[in-house]
Design a protein around this motif. Structure first.
Motif, mmCIF file in Angstrom:
data_model
loop_
_atom_site.group_PDB
_atom_site.id
_atom_site.type_symbol
_atom_site.label_atom_id
_atom_site.label_comp_id
_atom_site.label_asym_id
_atom_site.label_seq_id
_atom_site.Cartn_x
_atom_site.Cartn_y
_atom_site.Cartn_z
ATOM 1 N N ALA A 1 0.838 -1.199 0.000
ATOM 2 C CA ALA A 1 0.000 0.000 0.000
ATOM 3 C C ALA A 1 0.877 1.254 0.000
ATOM 4 O O ALA A 1 1.976 1.272 0.577
ATOM 5 N N THR A 2 0.353 2.293 -0.650
ATOM 6 C CA THR A 2 1.045 3.580 -0.708
ATOM 7 C C THR A 2 0.029 4.693 -0.565
ATOM 8 O O THR A 2 -1.054 4.624 -1.143
ATOM 9 N N GLU A 3 0.396 5.690 0.237
ATOM 10 C CA GLU A 3 -0.426 6.896 0.388
ATOM 11 C C GLU A 3 0.519 8.093 0.370
ATOM 12 O O GLU A 3 1.114 8.456 1.376
ATOM 13 N N ASN A 4 0.658 8.682 -0.784
ATOM 14 C CA ASN A 4 1.538 9.853 -0.955
ATOM 15 C C ASN A 4 2.953 9.513 -0.486
ATOM 16 O O ASN A 4 3.598 8.635 -1.047
ATOM 17 N N ARG A 5 3.455 10.183 0.543
ATOM 18 C CA ARG A 5 4.835 9.946 0.985
ATOM 19 C C ARG A 5 4.969 8.718 1.888
ATOM 20 O O ARG A 5 6.073 8.369 2.305
ATOM 21 N N PHE A 6 3.852 8.095 2.204
ATOM 22 C CA PHE A 6 3.862 6.940 3.107
ATOM 23 C C PHE A 6 3.690 5.655 2.301
ATOM 24 O O PHE A 6 2.786 5.556 1.471
ATOM 25 N N SER A 7 4.545 4.700 2.567
ATOM 26 C CA SER A 7 4.408 3.402 1.917
ATOM 27 C C SER A 7 4.798 2.321 2.908
ATOM 28 O O SER A 7 5.448 2.590 3.919
ATOM 29 N N VAL A 8 4.355 1.122 2.621
ATOM 30 C CA VAL A 8 4.681 0.015 3.507
ATOM 31 C C VAL A 8 5.474 -1.032 2.744
ATOM 32 O O VAL A 8 5.413 -1.128 1.522
ATOM 33 N N ASN A 9 6.221 -1.803 3.531
ATOM 34 C CA ASN A 9 6.890 -2.988 3.008
ATOM 35 C C ASN A 9 6.295 -4.173 3.756
ATOM 36 O O ASN A 9 6.636 -4.423 4.916
ATOM 37 N N PHE A 10 5.373 -4.841 3.113
ATOM 38 C CA PHE A 10 4.646 -5.943 3.716
ATOM 39 C C PHE A 10 5.292 -7.253 3.301
ATOM 40 O O PHE A 10 5.297 -7.607 2.118
ATOM 41 N N GLN A 11 5.827 -7.955 4.268
ATOM 42 C CA GLN A 11 6.458 -9.255 4.033
ATOM 43 C C GLN A 11 5.664 -10.292 4.816
ATOM 44 O O GLN A 11 5.902 -10.505 6.012
ATOM 45 N N LYS A 12 4.714 -10.921 4.135
ATOM 46 C CA LYS A 12 3.785 -11.792 4.849
ATOM 47 C C LYS A 12 4.478 -12.992 5.475
ATOM 48 O O LYS A 12 4.188 -13.379 6.598
ATOM 49 N N ALA A 13 5.384 -13.602 4.748
ATOM 50 C CA ALA A 13 6.052 -14.795 5.274
ATOM 51 C C ALA A 13 6.873 -14.458 6.517
ATOM 52 O O ALA A 13 6.940 -15.229 7.471
ATOM 53 N N ALA A 14 7.480 -13.300 6.497
ATOM 54 C CA ALA A 14 8.301 -12.866 7.629
ATOM 55 C C ALA A 14 7.469 -12.181 8.704
ATOM 56 O O ALA A 14 7.987 -11.834 9.769
ATOM 57 N N LYS A 15 6.185 -11.958 8.427
ATOM 58 C CA LYS A 15 5.291 -11.253 9.346
ATOM 59 C C LYS A 15 5.881 -9.908 9.743
ATOM 60 O O LYS A 15 6.003 -9.567 10.924
ATOM 61 N N SER A 16 6.218 -9.171 8.706
ATOM 62 C CA SER A 16 6.817 -7.867 8.897
ATOM 63 C C SER A 16 6.006 -6.827 8.132
ATOM 64 O O SER A 16 5.546 -7.080 7.010
ATOM 65 N N PHE A 17 5.862 -5.647 8.724
ATOM 66 C CA PHE A 17 5.015 -4.602 8.128
ATOM 67 C C PHE A 17 5.633 -3.252 8.470
ATOM 68 O O PHE A 17 5.215 -2.583 9.402
ATOM 69 N N SER A 18 6.629 -2.841 7.731
ATOM 70 C CA SER A 18 7.326 -1.596 8.047
ATOM 71 C C SER A 18 6.711 -0.423 7.284
ATOM 72 O O SER A 18 6.140 -0.588 6.211
ATOM 73 N N LEU A 19 6.852 0.747 7.863
ATOM 74 C CA LEU A 19 6.330 1.988 7.281
ATOM 75 C C LEU A 19 7.497 2.847 6.844
ATOM 76 O O LEU A 19 8.400 3.121 7.634
ATOM 77 N N LYS A 20 7.473 3.263 5.587
ATOM 78 C CA LYS A 20 8.500 4.170 5.077
ATOM 79 C C LYS A 20 7.882 5.541 4.839
ATOM 80 O O LYS A 20 6.848 5.658 4.183
ATOM 81 N N ILE A 21 8.548 6.548 5.395
ATOM 82 C CA ILE A 21 8.119 7.933 5.170
ATOM 83 C C ILE A 21 9.208 8.602 4.339
ATOM 84 O O ILE A 21 10.357 8.730 4.777
ATOM 85 N N SER A 22 8.846 9.014 3.153
ATOM 86 C CA SER A 22 9.806 9.668 2.260
ATOM 87 C C SER A 22 9.721 11.175 2.417
ATOM 88 O O SER A 22 8.656 11.727 2.740
ATOM 89 N N ASP A 23 10.865 11.842 2.179
ATOM 90 C CA ASP A 23 10.886 13.310 2.234
ATOM 91 C C ASP A 23 10.194 13.791 3.510
ATOM 92 O O ASP A 23 9.231 14.563 3.472
ATOM 93 N N SER A 24 10.677 13.342 4.642
ATOM 94 C CA SER A 24 10.004 13.603 5.911
ATOM 95 C C SER A 24 9.856 15.106 6.165
ATOM 96 O O SER A 24 10.715 15.921 5.794
ATOM 97 N N GLN A 25 8.748 15.435 6.813
ATOM 98 C CA GLN A 25 8.423 16.828 7.119
ATOM 99 C C GLN A 25 8.232 17.003 8.615
ATOM 100 O O GLN A 25 7.977 16.039 9.328
ATOM 101 N N LEU A 26 8.365 18.256 9.072
ATOM 102 C CA LEU A 26 8.226 18.510 10.507
ATOM 103 C C LEU A 26 6.868 18.024 11.027
ATOM 104 O O LEU A 26 6.755 17.569 12.161
#
Lengths: 115, 113
Positions: free
Chosen positions: A59-84
């Protein structure tokens, strides 16, 4: 029982950098949702992004995206071009489809965006 | 926009007092929730309701009760407040067909002295 683990209690990054927040979870079920919620200081918690476990595409929402690894049961959130305004507490959460009506939240990661 | 409001942002009560926390949502949501948020523990579900006069226990219902007499209003009651109930209390609501997409209120920070 379902569990959600956020291993980073607190993080700081410089404005405009990319940051990744980690989340792992455990469930024996196959059908579930995963979420990231954001709680800014003194403001209401809002849903940032959601992922259905049956979907392979991240899933992606503008600057926010996830890295979903179902087998590893991992769900990280990436924030690009972070803002205050990204400074907040971030909660990872898990909900089983068609069961129990409950969301299981992680303990949260406090993210500071530095000017 | 969905609006979830809570009656107080800050509340200070004495041990043994009966405390009422009110939550109102204006989007005709079927589901409403009460959580408490504590540092290092995240959010824990106290009670939820999926219809008027319906309630279900969450993970930590002890010491709390709830009331939902009208669809838009969900009250959390501390029958006899104790110091270990000092916490941030969050109310949330969601549509009946989107159970997990919850909209949160601003929170009530309750201090029991």
């Amino acid at each position: 029982a379902q569990t959600v683990t956020q291993s980073q209690p607190e993080m700081s990054v410089q404005e405009a950098e990319t940051v990744t927040l980690s989340c792992t979870y455990d469930t024996s079920e196959n059908n579930y949702y995963l979420f990231w919620y954001k709680q800014p200081p003194s403001r209401q918690m809002i849903l940032v992004i959601r992922q259905e476990a049956y979907k392979q595409q991240n899933a992606t929402e503008n600057r926010f995206s996830v890295n979903f690894q179902k087998a590893a049961k991992s769900f990280s959130l990436k924030i690009s071009d972070s803002q205050l305004g990204d400074t907040a507490m971030y909660f990872c959460a898990l909900a089983l489809m068609n069961r129990d009506d409950k969301i299981i939240f992680g303990k949260g990661t406090r993210l500071h965006i530095l000017p | 926009d969905v609006k979830v409001t809570q009656s107080s942002r800050y509340l200070v009560k004495r041990t043994g007092e009966k405390v009422f926390l009110e939550c109102v949502q204006d989007m005709d949501h079927e589901n409403m929730f009460w959580y408490r948020q504590d540092p290092g523990l995240g959010l824990r579900l106290i009670y939820f309701s999926y219809d008027v006069k319906m309630k279900e226990k969450g993970d930590i219902p002890e010491g709390y009760s709830v009331s939902r007499e009208k669809k838009e209003r969900f009250s959390l009651i501390l029958e006899s407040a104790s110091t270990n109930q000092t916490s941030m209390y969050l109310c949330a609501s969601s549509r009946g067909d989107s159970l997990y997409e919850q909209y949160f209120g601003p929170g009530t920070r309750l201090t029991v002295t």
